[in-house]
Write a protein that holds these residues in place. Sequence first.
Motif, PDB file in Angstrom:
ATOM      1  N   SER A  82      27.320  41.501  35.246  1.00  0.00           N
ATOM      2  CA  SER A  82      27.337  40.100  35.649  1.00  0.00           C
ATOM      3  C   SER A  82      28.698  39.774  36.266  1.00  0.00           C
ATOM      4  N   ALA A  83      28.758  38.682  37.004  1.00  0.00           N
ATOM      5  CA  ALA A  83      30.021  38.251  37.609  1.00  0.00           C
ATOM      6  C   ALA A  83      31.062  37.965  36.533  1.00  0.00           C
ATOM      7  N   GLU A  84      30.610  37.431  35.406  1.00  0.00           N
ATOM      8  CA  GLU A  84      31.537  37.112  34.315  1.00  0.00           C
ATOM      9  C   GLU A  84      32.166  38.382  33.736  1.00  0.00           C
ATOM     10  N   VAL A  85      31.356  39.404  33.545  1.00  0.00           N
ATOM     11  CA  VAL A  85      31.870  40.669  32.991  1.00  0.00           C
ATOM     12  C   VAL A  85      32.816  41.336  33.993  1.00  0.00           C
ATOM     13  N   ARG A  86      32.444  41.305  35.266  1.00  0.00           N
ATOM     14  CA  ARG A  86      33.326  41.887  36.288  1.00  0.00           C
ATOM     15  C   ARG A  86      34.704  41.215  36.258  1.00  0.00           C
ATOM     16  N   ALA A  87      34.705  39.899  36.177  1.00  0.00           N
ATOM     17  CA  ALA A  87      35.973  39.164  36.168  1.00  0.00           C
ATOM     18  C   ALA A  87      36.798  39.523  34.942  1.00  0.00           C
ATOM     19  N   HIS A  88      36.133  39.684  33.791  1.00  0.00           N
ATOM     20  CA  HIS A  88      36.843  40.047  32.563  1.00  0.00           C
ATOM     21  C   HIS A  88      37.470  41.437  32.682  1.00  0.00           C
ATOM     22  N   LEU A  89      36.714  42.381  33.241  1.00  0.00           N
ATOM     23  CA  LEU A  89      37.231  43.743  33.403  1.00  0.00           C
ATOM     24  C   LEU A  89      38.438  43.760  34.344  1.00  0.00           C
ATOM     25  N   LEU A  90      38.358  43.004  35.419  1.00  0.00           N
ATOM     26  CA  LEU A  90      39.473  42.959  36.372  1.00  0.00           C
ATOM     27  C   LEU A  90      40.687  42.264  35.768  1.00  0.00           C
ATOM     28  N   ARG A  91      40.453  41.280  34.906  1.00  0.00           N
ATOM     29  CA  ARG A  91      41.581  40.637  34.216  1.00  0.00           C
ATOM     30  C   ARG A  91      42.328  41.670  33.361  1.00  0.00           C
ATOM     31  N   GLY A  92      41.595  42.631  32.800  1.00  0.00           N
ATOM     32  CA  GLY A  92      42.241  43.673  32.010  1.00  0.00           C
ATOM     33  C   GLY A  92      43.237  44.477  32.826  1.00  0.00           C
ATOM     34  N   VAL A  93      42.914  44.726  34.082  1.00  0.00           N
ATOM     35  CA  VAL A  93      43.849  45.436  34.952  1.00  0.00           C
ATOM     36  C   VAL A  93      45.114  44.610  35.151  1.00  0.00           C
ATOM     37  N   ALA A  94      44.959  43.314  35.431  1.00  0.00           N
ATOM     38  CA  ALA A  94      46.117  42.454  35.662  1.00  0.00           C
ATOM     39  C   ALA A  94      46.998  42.360  34.415  1.00  0.00           C
ATOM     40  N   VAL A  95      46.372  42.212  33.268  1.00  0.00           N
ATOM     41  CA  VAL A  95      47.117  42.105  32.006  1.00  0.00           C
ATOM     42  C   VAL A  95      47.888  43.397  31.737  1.00  0.00           C
ATOM     43  N   ASN A  96      47.230  44.525  31.916  1.00  0.00           N
ATOM     44  CA  ASN A  96      47.888  45.801  31.614  1.00  0.00           C
ATOM     45  C   ASN A  96      48.946  46.151  32.656  1.00  0.00           C
ATOM     46  N   ARG A  97      48.748  45.716  33.902  1.00  0.00           N
ATOM     47  CA  ARG A  97      49.800  45.907  34.908  1.00  0.00           C
ATOM     48  C   ARG A  97      51.040  45.089  34.567  1.00  0.00           C
ATOM     49  N   ALA A  98      50.841  43.890  34.019  1.00  0.00           N
ATOM     50  CA  ALA A  98      51.990  43.074  33.608  1.00  0.00           C
ATOM     51  C   ALA A  98      52.752  43.762  32.478  1.00  0.00           C
ATOM     52  N   ALA A  99      52.036  44.364  31.548  1.00  0.00           N
ATOM     53  CA  ALA A  99      52.689  45.115  30.475  1.00  0.00           C
ATOM     54  C   ALA A  99      53.470  46.296  31.044  1.00  0.00           C
TER      55      ALA A  99
END
Length: 262
Positions: free
Chosen positions: A20-37
């Motif tokens: 779903s679009a919601e799950v895709r957005a959540h997965l991509l947020r994980g990339v942004a969060v981990n890149r910030a770390a």
Amino acid sequence: APDPSRWSIDDLLEGARALSAEVRAHLLRGVAVNRAAAEAGRTQRLGAGVGAALAELADRGRLTRDVTLEAKIAAASAADARMSGHGIEVMSSAGSGNQGIVVTLPVAAVAGMIGADDERLAEALALGHGLAAVMTGHTGVLSALCGCVVKAGIGAAAGAAWLLDPSGRAVPLAIQNMAGNITGEICDGAKVGCAFKIATATGAALESALLACEGVSIPPSNGILGATADATLANIGEIARSMRDVDRATVRILERKGGTRT
């Protein structure tokens, strides 16, 4: 509750294609969060400083920058930040922050290399997280095997292979390569040194995928590999369950060391 160990690789591929679009957005947020770390770990040289040192070695010409090294720098830097106790969030996978780092950042590095769009990246991430869950079903939440190798590392190899070869044919080959290479990495607790293991798992995962796409794969007749990649995942679970003496030996060693933790 469903038993993830019953999910096949084909099941995961089918599910990844139907996000779903919601799950895709959540997965991509994980990339942004981990890149910030990763950015925090590298720029502040946190923890053991593995990621920052790899980057500096590349800057001095001692290492060559390619997709594998960039992924190792990112993943190790994020682990440096997390294991130092730095106040930054990461997106976990199968209950582990370090596993989340290994699933997301190497796969995102491959997506950047080939110019994959966010939709494809999200699908590859779903495959990677799914495999980490499957392997947790086989090995348990904690085992004497390093989850960043046998859970997240296998997931990253599969996700990267699917980005590189959208047909999916390279996915089981990449899993066989990863499983036949560094399954024996032990877990001896959460600590700053995990950044080294994460760098190793990252490099092996991407090499497993890249080689699989060149038609290079460890034959199923070798060692603990099964006739299929799904069978191999179950075999790794059997290896994990057989290593309870390794857990006990590790605890004895840690107890002898007493309070010398860093």
